[in-house]
Design a protein around this motif. Structure first.
Motif, PDB file in Angstrom:
ATOM      1  N   GLU A 154      11.383  91.615  15.616  1.00 22.04           N
ATOM      2  CA  GLU A 154      10.157  90.827  15.752  1.00 22.04           C
ATOM      3  C   GLU A 154      10.227  89.535  14.948  1.00 22.04           C
ATOM      4  O   GLU A 154       9.825  88.467  15.433  1.00 22.04           O
ATOM      5  N   SER A 155      10.735  89.620  13.726  1.00 21.93           N
ATOM      6  CA  SER A 155      10.784  88.411  12.900  1.00 21.93           C
ATOM      7  C   SER A 155      11.682  87.351  13.546  1.00 21.93           C
ATOM      8  O   SER A 155      11.379  86.150  13.483  1.00 21.93           O
ATOM      9  N   LEU A 156      12.763  87.784  14.184  1.00 19.79           N
ATOM     10  CA  LEU A 156      13.653  86.837  14.846  1.00 19.79           C
ATOM     11  C   LEU A 156      13.024  86.269  16.119  1.00 19.79           C
ATOM     12  O   LEU A 156      13.110  85.064  16.388  1.00 19.79           O
ATOM     13  N   TYR A 157      12.385  87.116  16.894  1.00 21.30           N
ATOM     14  CA  TYR A 157      11.700  86.629  18.101  1.00 21.30           C
ATOM     15  C   TYR A 157      10.611  85.627  17.738  1.00 21.30           C
ATOM     16  O   TYR A 157      10.444  84.598  18.411  1.00 21.30           O
ATOM     17  N   VAL A 158       9.857  85.922  16.691  1.00 22.90           N
ATOM     18  CA  VAL A 158       8.790  85.018  16.267  1.00 22.90           C
ATOM     19  C   VAL A 158       9.390  83.696  15.784  1.00 22.90           C
ATOM     20  O   VAL A 158       8.870  82.611  16.091  1.00 22.90           O
ATOM     21  N   ARG A 159      10.491  83.772  15.040  1.00 26.66           N
ATOM     22  CA  ARG A 159      11.163  82.542  14.586  1.00 26.66           C
ATOM     23  C   ARG A 159      11.577  81.682  15.781  1.00 26.66           C
ATOM     24  O   ARG A 159      11.336  80.460  15.809  1.00 26.66           O
ATOM     25  N   ALA A 160      12.205  82.314  16.772  1.00 23.13           N
ATOM     26  CA  ALA A 160      12.648  81.559  17.945  1.00 23.13           C
ATOM     27  C   ALA A 160      11.469  80.966  18.694  1.00 23.13           C
ATOM     28  O   ALA A 160      11.504  79.805  19.122  1.00 23.13           O
ATOM     29  N   LEU A 161      10.410  81.754  18.850  1.00 19.70           N
ATOM     30  CA  LEU A 161       9.239  81.270  19.577  1.00 19.70           C
ATOM     31  C   LEU A 161       8.598  80.076  18.872  1.00 19.70           C
ATOM     32  O   LEU A 161       8.310  79.043  19.504  1.00 19.70           O
ATOM     33  N   GLU A 162       8.369  80.202  17.569  1.00 16.85           N
ATOM     34  CA  GLU A 162       7.710  79.113  16.836  1.00 16.85           C
ATOM     35  C   GLU A 162       8.554  77.842  16.848  1.00 16.85           C
ATOM     36  O   GLU A 162       8.023  76.733  17.012  1.00 16.85           O
ATOM     37  N   ALA A 163       9.872  77.994  16.696  1.00 15.04           N
ATOM     38  CA  ALA A 163      10.740  76.815  16.695  1.00 15.04           C
ATOM     39  C   ALA A 163      10.782  76.172  18.077  1.00 15.04           C
ATOM     40  O   ALA A 163      10.783  74.941  18.201  1.00 15.04           O
ATOM     41  N   ARG A 164      10.814  76.971  19.109  1.00 12.41           N
ATOM     42  CA  ARG A 164      10.832  76.417  20.462  1.00 12.41           C
ATOM     43  C   ARG A 164       9.501  75.745  20.801  1.00 12.41           C
ATOM     44  O   ARG A 164       9.484  74.695  21.452  1.00 12.41           O
ATOM     45  N   GLU A 165       8.410  76.334  20.378  1.00 15.34           N
ATOM     46  CA  GLU A 165       7.118  75.682  20.599  1.00 15.34           C
ATOM     47  C   GLU A 165       7.083  74.320  19.908  1.00 15.34           C
ATOM     48  O   GLU A 165       6.580  73.343  20.468  1.00 15.34           O
ATOM     49  N   ARG A 166       7.623  74.272  18.693  1.00 19.18           N
ATOM     50  CA  ARG A 166       7.586  73.045  17.899  1.00 19.18           C
ATOM     51  C   ARG A 166       8.527  71.980  18.450  1.00 19.18           C
ATOM     52  O   ARG A 166       8.187  70.791  18.469  1.00 19.18           O
ATOM     53  N   THR A 167       9.703  72.376  18.911  1.00 22.10           N
ATOM     54  CA  THR A 167      10.714  71.387  19.298  1.00 22.10           C
ATOM     55  C   THR A 167      10.767  71.126  20.804  1.00 22.10           C
ATOM     56  O   THR A 167      11.170  70.043  21.228  1.00 22.10           O
ATOM     57  N   LEU A 168      10.392  72.115  21.607  1.00 24.59           N
ATOM     58  CA  LEU A 168      10.508  71.969  23.063  1.00 24.59           C
ATOM     59  C   LEU A 168       9.159  71.897  23.762  1.00 24.59           C
ATOM     60  O   LEU A 168       9.079  71.394  24.886  1.00 24.59           O
ATOM     61  N   GLY A 169       8.128  72.421  23.096  1.00 23.80           N
ATOM     62  CA  GLY A 169       6.814  72.441  23.711  1.00 23.80           C
ATOM     63  C   GLY A 169       6.416  73.832  24.146  1.00 23.80           C
ATOM     64  O   GLY A 169       7.265  74.710  24.368  1.00 23.80           O
ATOM     65  N   ALA A 170       5.116  74.035  24.313  1.00 23.54           N
ATOM     66  CA  ALA A 170       4.571  75.367  24.571  1.00 23.54           C
ATOM     67  C   ALA A 170       4.943  75.915  25.939  1.00 23.54           C
ATOM     68  O   ALA A 170       4.901  77.137  26.146  1.00 23.54           O
ATOM     69  N   GLU A 171       5.294  75.030  26.881  1.00 26.75           N
ATOM     70  CA  GLU A 171       5.540  75.502  28.240  1.00 26.75           C
ATOM     71  C   GLU A 171       6.973  75.256  28.708  1.00 26.75           C
ATOM     72  O   GLU A 171       7.273  75.364  29.899  1.00 26.75           O
ATOM     73  N   HIS A 172       7.861  74.961  27.785  1.00 24.44           N
ATOM     74  CA  HIS A 172       9.277  74.826  28.131  1.00 24.44           C
ATOM     75  C   HIS A 172       9.815  76.197  28.567  1.00 24.44           C
ATOM     76  O   HIS A 172       9.401  77.230  28.031  1.00 24.44           O
ATOM     77  N   PRO A 173      10.734  76.234  29.526  1.00 27.30           N
ATOM     78  CA  PRO A 173      11.271  77.538  29.962  1.00 27.30           C
ATOM     79  C   PRO A 173      11.827  78.390  28.834  1.00 27.30           C
ATOM     80  O   PRO A 173      11.637  79.617  28.829  1.00 27.30           O
ATOM     81  N   ASP A 174      12.516  77.783  27.862  1.00 24.34           N
ATOM     82  CA  ASP A 174      13.042  78.569  26.739  1.00 24.34           C
ATOM     83  C   ASP A 174      11.905  79.155  25.903  1.00 24.34           C
ATOM     84  O   ASP A 174      12.002  80.299  25.418  1.00 24.34           O
TER      85      ASP A 174
END
Length: 423
Positions: A154-174
């Motif tokens: 969970e901690s890793l999934y949350v890390r990936a999600l937060e970083a992707r939201e910050r760098t790629l945007g909330a609706e990016h496929p990743d």
């Protein structure tokens, strides 16, 4: 030889396109020819040759021939290490592929150092929020989730999600892939309200940004339907499954692997509802998978297993037994004795023997599933808990002698003590 190199790379790209279309037999034939042509014209260590070797390994993997995939992945990895260096992106891709193969084989002790190596190198070379780094974060989370190490995952999934939201945007496929992965984890933990909100977020965003019939959107439909089915919300699940199946048939074709996955999912739903249509759909999926994927493909064996399960529920035990035996034999041969699908077959055959009063044959199978799952995934993993319950119930319902019941009970009690001690 630029002309030869360009031709080889074009064929590599054509192979990848065939894979996306689910045309695995054609892709496999092209990948094999491309690899040999690349070796002959470019040499064994040329980057495009190694792409073709990797492609061939991947095709063996997705078709369930894991033992054939491994030497190809290792060959590409070793050549990339030698010619490109340990930290080259292509080398790290090979590290990632080999780790994913080992994870699929439940060779977790071999997969983890590879996942960690790829993550460490990408963090150092690319930075903590580079897309490739976050892919490595996600892959390590997948490994921990498969092991039942849910808090670490969970901690890793949350890390990936937060970083992707910050760098790629909330609706990016990743980003939406991260949302979806976190939903899977919550569902595995029984945190169903959190899983539902994440599945809904992914579905709504994919519909809005990718369209109603994009493969990722249809995957989200399927995921939400599966969650509703697991919750007993069958009437909410059915229209989602029907929509996904109709769209896949229309856009991908009746025999595409994803279409057949939808057929199987709808059959499972009808199975739960006791509807006669389930058998027809299971048979359709099985026949098409045998024809397009082969008799030993993991999806084919899932269909074999599901049809056997339906027959058990209907009391058609004579028809179920050869299906369960076929699935177990093929899974042991192609996936290995400790693969999760193999253990599922072991457990299912044990239940069939229990139903037939063949308790002496059921007991060692239940024990095998339980002890293997405990050793590989730990006492608290959901599958270990399920197998422990099945094993205990089989002994209580059967005519097992006291000499067999006592050590079996001690085994289950020991697992439960370890579980309480770790909570």
């Amino acid at each position: 030889m630029p002309d030869a190199a360009t031709a080889i790379q074009q064929r590599n790209l054509e192979t990848a396109a065939l894979v996306r279309q689910g045309r695995y037999d054609e892709a496999l034939a092209l990948a094999g020819k491309t690899m040999q042509s690349a070796i002959d014209t470019l040499g064994v260590d040329h980057p495009y040759t190694l792409v073709s070797i990797n492609n061939l390994g991947y095709l063996h993997q997705v078709q369930g021939r894991l033992a054939e995939a491994e030497p190809l992945y290792i060959r590409a990895f070793e050549a990339r290490m030698r010619t490109l260096g340990a930290d080259h992106p292509d080398t790290l891709l090979s590290v990632n592929n080999l780790a994913a193969l080992y994870r699929e084989q439940s060779r977790f002790a071999e997969a983890e150092p590879l996942n960690l190596r790829a993550l460490e190198a990408r963090e150092r070379m690319l930075g903590p929020e580079h897309p490739d780094t976050l892919t490595s974060v996600n892959n390590l989370a997948l490994l921990y989730s498969a092991q039942g190490r849910f808090a670490e995952a969970e901690s890793l999934y949350v890390r990936a999600l937060e970083a992707r939201e910050r760098t790629l945007g909330a609706e990016h496929p990743d980003t939406l892939n991260s949302v979806n992965n976190l939903a899977y984890l919550y569902q595995a933990q029984g945190r169903l309200a959190e899983a539902e909100s994440h599945f809904l977020r992914a579905l709504e965003a994919r519909e809005r940004t990718l369209g109603a019939e994009h493969p990722d959107t249809l995957l989200s439909l399927n995921n939400l339907a599966a969650l509703y089915g697991a919750q007993g919300r069958l009437f909410e699940a059915e229209p989602l499954y029907l929509r996904a199946m109709a769209a896949r048939e229309r856009t991908l074709g009746a025999d595409h692997p994803l279409t057949l996955s939808s057929v199987n999912n709808l059959a499972t739903l009808y199975d739960w509802q006791g509807r006669a249509e389930a058998e027809m759909l299971y048979l359709r999926a099985l026949e098409a998978r045998e024809r397009t994927l082969g008799a030993d493909h993991p999806d084919t064996l899932m269909s074999v297993n599901n049809l056997g399960y339906l027959y058990v529920l209907q009391g058609r035990l004579d028809e179920a037994e050869p299906l369960y035996l076929r699935a177990l034999e093929a899974r042991e041969r192609t996936l290995g004795a400790e693969h999760p699908n193999t253990l599922s077959s072991v457990n299912n055959l044990a239940y069939l023997y229990q139903r037939r009063g063949r308790f002496a044959e059921a007991e060692p199978l239940y024990r095998r599933a339980l002890e293997t799952s405990d050793r590989l995934r730990g006492t608290q993993h959901p599958l270990t808990v399920v197998y422990a319950g099945n094993f205990t119930r089989s002994l209580l319902r059967g005519d097992a002698p006291a000499a067999a019941i006592r050590p079996a009970r001690l085994l289950v009690q020991g697992l439960r003590r370890r579980q309480r001690a770790s909570e």
